[in-house]
Design an enzyme around this catalytic site. Structure first.
Site, PDB file in Angstrom:
ATOM      1  N   HIS A 126      46.466  50.300  39.090  1.00  0.00           N
ATOM      2  CA  HIS A 126      45.711  51.591  38.873  1.00  0.00           C
ATOM      3  C   HIS A 126      45.263  52.089  37.417  1.00  0.00           C
ATOM      4  CE1 HIS A 126      49.310  53.603  36.842  1.00  0.00           C
ATOM      5  NE2 HIS A 126      49.915  53.122  37.862  1.00  0.00           N
ATOM      6  N   ASP A 127      44.015  52.593  37.233  1.00  0.00           N
ATOM      7  CA  ASP A 127      43.414  53.001  36.247  1.00  0.00           C
ATOM      8  C   ASP A 127      43.192  51.846  35.377  1.00  0.00           C
ATOM      9  OD1 ASP A 127      43.566  55.900  36.647  1.00  0.00           O
ATOM     10  OD2 ASP A 127      45.653  55.292  36.772  1.00  0.00           O
ATOM     11  N   GLY A 144      49.245  49.215  35.349  1.00  0.00           N
ATOM     12  CA  GLY A 144      48.243  50.222  35.365  1.00  0.00           C
ATOM     13  C   GLY A 144      47.736  50.635  33.804  1.00  0.00           C
TER      14      GLY A 144
END
Length: 265
Positions: A126-127, A144
């Site tokens: 994520h991100d 992440g």
């Protein structure tokens, strides 16, 4: 749901209401395309591919069997907020690869550039923001919030710690754990990720001139053995260099980061 008439959809595939399927798309057997997914022109889902979440797949990208693209983050803080995954053009996402959407705390977006290759079992957390022409070999994983610049290669079974930045043109050897930032054009190898030199092979393949490579070698030597603290050497290097490649390294080292830097042995 919007499906271009030129798209080819296998009868066993599930296209949920709301999905957008552009011209020339091929969706193979037993694929699932979620309601907030957008597939650009000539995207090809081979078979048994799941594309879900608020996900955009760019033109000409090919996704191989077993890949799961756009699922929710593997983050216990995630509370169901609407976040996105944007994948660029002409990527190759091989069997079993996974890419997650972003989190609200991380900016809400995971992004992948153009012309990348994600080999079997590769993971984009994520991100994460991945540049162009990046290669993740088999089972490589990005935790992440990582920032991966253009032309980076990450070897098989390697892992990159959350919030780590990897500069343009760097290469990470196989079975390596990267816990700190990697400067542009760096060569990292070993189980605990040591900065072991420059990615000279990559530089030569990209046609970097002999003069620039010589400047990079001298800069690396100064960073490794110069006087004072590492960051002071970087600042001094920035004052002295006339090479755009060396300047790129200096700018990277002087940027604010959530991690420390890998420094030359």
């Amino acid at each position: 749901m919007s499906i271009d008439p030129s798209a080819t959809i296998h009868p066993s595939a599930i296209i949920e209401d709301g999905a957008k399927i552009a011209s020339g798309v091929t969706v193979g057997p037993f694929c699932i395309v979620g309601p907030e997914v957008s597939l650009g022109p000539d995207v090809h889902l081979k078979s048994h591919v799941v594309v879900t979440g608020r996900t955009e797949i760019g033109d000409g990208t090919v996704i191989f069997p077993g890949a799961v693209i756009g699922e929710i983050p593997q983050d216990l803080k995630f509370a169901g907020e609407k976040t996105r995954l944007v994948v660029g053009k002409r990527n190759r996402i091989r069997e079993g690869a996974t890419m997650n959407t972003g989190t609200e705390g991380g900016g809400g977006l995971t992004s992948v550039g153009d012309d990348c290759l994600f080999m079997t079992g590769a993971h984009v957390g994520h991100d994460v923001h991945v540049g162009d022409r990046v290669i993740l070999a088999n089972q490589a994983a990005l935790a992440g919030h990582c920032l991966i610049a253009d032309d980076v290669i990450i070897g098989g079974l390697s892992g990159v710690h959350q919030f780590v930045r990897i500069g343009r043109g760097a290469i990470i050897g196989a079975v390596t754990m990267v816990t700190n930032d990697v400067m542009p054009y760096g060569l990292v190898q070993g189980p605990r990720g040591e900065l072991d030199g420059l990615n000279l092979v990559g530089l030569k393949r990209r046609g970097v001139t002999r003069g620039d490579i010589t400047a990079l070698r001298a800069a690396f030597q100064m960073l490794a053995q110069g006087e004072g603290q590492f960051i002071d050497r970087a600042r001094r290097l920035g004052e002295e260099t006339e090479s755009a490649y060396v300047r790129e390294i200096v700018d990277f080292l002087l940027e604010k980061s959530d991690r420390h830097f890998l420094t030359p042995k």
